[in-house]
Scaffold this active site. Structure first.
Site, mmCIF file in Angstrom:
data_model
loop_
_atom_site.group_PDB
_atom_site.id
_atom_site.type_symbol
_atom_site.label_atom_id
_atom_site.label_comp_id
_atom_site.label_asym_id
_atom_site.label_seq_id
_atom_site.Cartn_x
_atom_site.Cartn_y
_atom_site.Cartn_z
ATOM 1 N N GLY A 301 0.796 -1.220 0.000
ATOM 2 C CA GLY A 301 0.000 0.000 0.000
ATOM 3 C C GLY A 301 0.829 1.272 0.000
ATOM 4 N N SER A 302 0.365 2.254 0.754
ATOM 5 C CA SER A 302 0.978 3.590 0.726
ATOM 6 C C SER A 302 2.389 3.636 1.295
ATOM 7 C CB SER A 302 0.090 4.584 1.489
ATOM 8 O OG SER A 302 -1.131 4.781 0.798
ATOM 9 N N THR A 303 2.838 2.574 1.957
ATOM 10 C CA THR A 303 4.223 2.569 2.432
ATOM 11 C C THR A 303 5.214 2.586 1.267
ATOM 12 O OG1 THR A 303 4.237 0.145 2.573
ATOM 13 C CG2 THR A 303 3.642 1.370 4.571
ATOM 14 N N MET A 304 4.744 2.327 0.036
ATOM 15 C CA MET A 304 5.621 2.376 -1.127
ATOM 16 C C MET A 304 5.761 3.781 -1.696
ATOM 17 S SD MET A 304 6.655 -0.641 -1.250
ATOM 18 C CE MET A 304 7.632 -0.502 -2.735
#
Length: 580
Positions: A301-304
Site C-alpha cells: 500500500g501507501s508505504t511504497m
C-alpha cells in the site's frame, strides 16, 4: 577216521590274550573319558551353574553411543534462546518383565503413561530386548520410577531442547523434534551447524544392560556449535508485548513486527501473533508455526509512496520545488478510479507524502514509466530473496511487463499489484535511513561491518527522510511519534486478499518508519491483520505500536533523547483528519 583240530600254539594264545587286554584298556580309557566329560557337564550345569552365569554376565562386551548435545542458540549478548539440558529416557527389556506385575500401575502413574497401553506393549514386544517406555523425562522422575524395582526397566542419559524465551522468540528460533533434529526456524536452517556428532565406546555390561566398566574409547563425542543470533532479547520482549497488546485490543487475526539495525542490517527483533510455546507442543496449532515476517506476503500500500518518490528524485526529472496539481482529487482509468481523501489541489512532493496523495504519486509514476519505478524497487531488494536462508521465505511479486498500462504504473507507485514480506519492506526503508545504501539483512550477529551497495544518492535519501519526518509530525503518521525522540515513517492501509479476491471489510494496517531522525538507528515495520471495530487504518492501529516500541527500544539502546518531556508534549500535533 576222525581228525583232531590243531591246538593253538603258545604264541597264538599270547597274541589273543594281548588283543583282549588292549581292547579292554581302550574301552576302559574311553569309559573314563566319557565319565570325566559327563562329570564335568554335571559340574558346570549343576554345581557351578550360578558362578559361571555370573562370569558370563560380567564379560559381555558391547559398543555404546556417547550422546553429543546440540549447540546453544543465544541472542547477541549471550542470553540463551535454545539450550540442551540432560534428561533421562526410560526403556525396558520386555523379555525380563512380567506384564502382569502389579507395580506397573505405580510406574505408569509416576512417568505419566497409560497403564493399559504399557502392559499391552510389553506383551506385544515380548520377544524384543528393547522398547522405549518414556523418552526424555526429568532425572528425578526417572529415579522415582527405577526405585520401584521392577525387573527389566532401565534408563539412559539423553538431551532435551529447552527454549527459555518461550513464545516470545518461537517463530524465529523454531524447535526440534524428540531426536533434536531441527524442524522449524533457525533450528532447521542451521541444523547441520547446531547438530553434534555422537561418540562410541566399548563397555562391559551384564545381560540386564547394567554398566560394569568402560573398556576403551572408539570415538569421542563432538558437541554441536553454538550460534549467536543478531536478536536483542530485550527488544524482542518489548516488541512482542506491544504487538500482542494491539492484536488483543483490536481483536485482530494477527500481526507482525520487524526491527532492523540501520547500519548493519541485523535483525534486532522479529515477532508475530498468534504465537505458540515451543516447550509445550501437546496442542500445537500448525497455523501458528509460520514466521509471517518472512513467509507471508501482502500488498504494501501507501508505504511504497516514499520509495516511488525516491525514484522520482533520483531520476533528476523532479526536485523538491516541483508542484503537482492533484485536482479534482481523483483519476479515472476505464472502470478503475483512483481517489484521494479529499481534493488537495496543488501539492509539493513533500505534501504528496504527508497527505498520502494517491493522485499525486500516480501522476509522477505515469510520467516516469513503470520500468523505472520497478527497477528502483528491485534495487532496494523487493521481488527477490533477502538471503537470510530462513525456511519457507516468500520472495514476493514485483510485476514486469513489456508494455505498462497507465493503471499498472499508477497502482505500482502506491503499493498495489505487487507483494512483499515485512522483512523486505524493512530492508527497503533501511536504505532511506542510512543514506542510500542497501545492506543484506542478517539473522546472526555480524563480526565485521557488512558490505552494501548504494542504491540512491545520500541527498535523495535525506530528502525523502525529511518527507517521512513531516508525515509523522503533521500528516497521516502523527500517532507514530515516540516520546522524547523524532521519527519518520509512512502509514499504509490495504484490503486483505481472500480466496475470492479483495475482502471489502477486512484490512491490513501497516506502518514503516525509522528513528531518531537526526541519526536513524532503527527501522521498524508493523503490520496488523484484520483489526475489528471502527479503527483499521495504519495511522490508527499500527502507528501507535511503532511509537511505543521505538521509544522503549531507543532508551534501552542508550540513545540520547532529542527532546525534553515538555518539548515533546508541545510538539504533538493536532489531529489533521487524515488517517492513512
Amino acid at each position: 577216521m576222525n581228525r583232531q583240530e590243531p591246538q593253538p600254539t603258545k604264541m597264538q594264545r599270547f597274541v589273543a590274550s594281548l588283543k583282549a587286554w588292549r581292547f579292554g584298556c581302550v574301552m576302559g580309557v574311553f569309559l573314563l573319558v566319557v565319565g570325566a566329560l559327563g562329570w564335568r557337564l554335571v559340574d558346570l550345569h549343576v554345581v557351578d551353574r550360578e558362578f559361571l552365569r555370573q562370569q558370563g554376565d560380567v564379560r559381555t562386551i558391547r559398543v555404546d553411543a556417547i550422546d553429543a548435545h546440540r549447540g546453544m542458540i543465544t541472542d547477541r549478548y549471550g542470553e540463551p534462546l535454545a539450550v540442551s539440558t540432560p534428561v533421562e529416557t526410560l526403556w525396558a527389556n520386555p523379555g525380563e518383565t512380567d506384564p502382569d506385575d502389579p507395580r506397573l500401575a505405580s510406574l505408569a502413574s509416576v512417568i505419566g503413561v497409560n497403564e493399559a497401553q504399557l502392559r499391552k506393549r510389553l506383551r506385544e514386544y515380548g520377544s524384543r530386548e528393547f522398547i522405549y517406555v518414556r523418552r526424555k523425562v526429568q532425572p528425578s522422575i526417572a529415579r522415582e520410577a527405577l526405585a520401584l524395582g521392577i525387573p527389566g526397566f532401565y534408563s539412559r542419559l539423553e538431551y532435551k531442547r529447552y527454549y527459555p524465551a518461550g513464545e516470545v522468540s518461537a517463530h524465529l528460533v523454531g524447535f526440534t523434534d524428540i531426536d533434536e533434529a531441527g524442524q522449524e526456524g533457525v533450528e532447521l536452517s542451521y541444523n547441520e551447524w547446531l547438530s553434534g556428532v555422537p561418540g562410541r565406546k566399548r563397555v562391559l555390561r551384564d545381560n540386564r544392560g547394567r554398566l560394569i566398566r568402560d573398556l576403551s574409547l572408539i570415538r569421542d563425542a563432538r558437541p554441536g556449535k553454538d550460534l549467536t543470533l543478531s536478536l536483542d532479547l530485550r527488544l524482542q520482549y518489548l516488541a512482542y508485548r506491544e504487538l500482542k497488546a494491539v492484536v488483543q485490543a483490536h481483536k485482530a487475526r494477527g500481526g507482525t513486527l520487524v526491527m532492523l539495525d540501520v547500519d548493519t542490517g541485523e535483525v534486532l527483533a522479529m515477532v508475530n501473533q498468534q504465537s505458540y510455546n515451543p516447550n509445550d507442543r501437546r496442542q500445537l496449532d500448525p497455523a501458528r508455526l509460520r514466521n509471517k515476517a518472512v513467509t507471508d506476503l501482502f500488498e504494501p500500500g501507501s508505504t511504497m509512496k516514499p520509495l516511488a518518490m525516491a525514484a522520482a528524485l533520483e531520476s533528476g526529472d523532479y526536485s523538491l520545488d516541483t508542484v503537482i496539481n492533484t485536482s479534482p482529487g481523483h483519476r479515472r482509468f476505464g472502470r478503475f478510479t483512483i481517489r484521494d481523501h479529499r481534493n488537495y489541489g496543488a501539492l509539493s512532493l513533500t505534501d504528496i507524502i504527508v497527505r498520502s496523495s494517491n493522485v499525486g504519486i500516480s501522476l509522477i509514476a505515469n510520467d516516469l514509466g513503470g520500468d523505472l519505478i520497478r527497477d528502483f524497487y528491485f534495487q532496494l531488494g523487493l521481488g527477490q530473496p533477502t538471503g537470510i536462508g530462513f525456511p519457507g521465505e516468500a520472495v514476493g511479486v514485483l510485476p514486469s511487463t513489456n508494455r505498462w498500462r497507465p493503471v499498472e504504473e499508477a497502482t505500482l507507485s502506491y503499493g498495489y499489484g505487487m507483494s512483499v514480506n515485512a522483512l523486505q519492506l524493512a530492508q527497503a526503508y533501511m536504505a532511506l535511513a542510512n543514506g542510500g545504501v542497501r545492506y543484506p539483512v542478517s539473522l546472526t550477529r555480524l563480526q565485521q561491518p557488512p558490505i552494501g551497495h548504494r542504491v540512491m544518492s545520500e541527498t535523495v535519501a535525506m530528502q525523502v527522510r525529511d518527507m517521512l519526518q513531516q508525515a509523522v509530525e503533521r500528516g497521516t503518521g502523527k500517532r507514530a511519534l515516540p516520546a522524547l525522540y523524532s521519527a519518520g515513517g509512512k502509514t499504509g492501509t490495504v484490503h486483505l486478499v481472500g480466496a475470492n479476491g479483495y475482502e471489502d471489510s477486512q484490512y491490513k494496517a501497516i506502518f514503516a518508519g525509522m528513528a531518531p531522525m537526526e541519526d536513524p538507528k532503527i527501522v521498524t515495520v508493523v503490520a496488523v491483520d484484520a483489526p475489528q471495530g471502527g479503527d483499521y487504518y495504519g495511522g490508527e492501529v499500527a502507528a501507535p505500536v511503532f511509537a511505543r516500541v521505538m521509544g522503549d527500544a531507543l532508551r534501552l539502546l542508550n540513545v540520547r533523547p532529542e527532546l525534553t518531556a515538555v518539548e515533546a508534549a508541545a510538539q504533538t500535533p493536532a489531529d489533521s483528519g487524515e488517517r492513512g
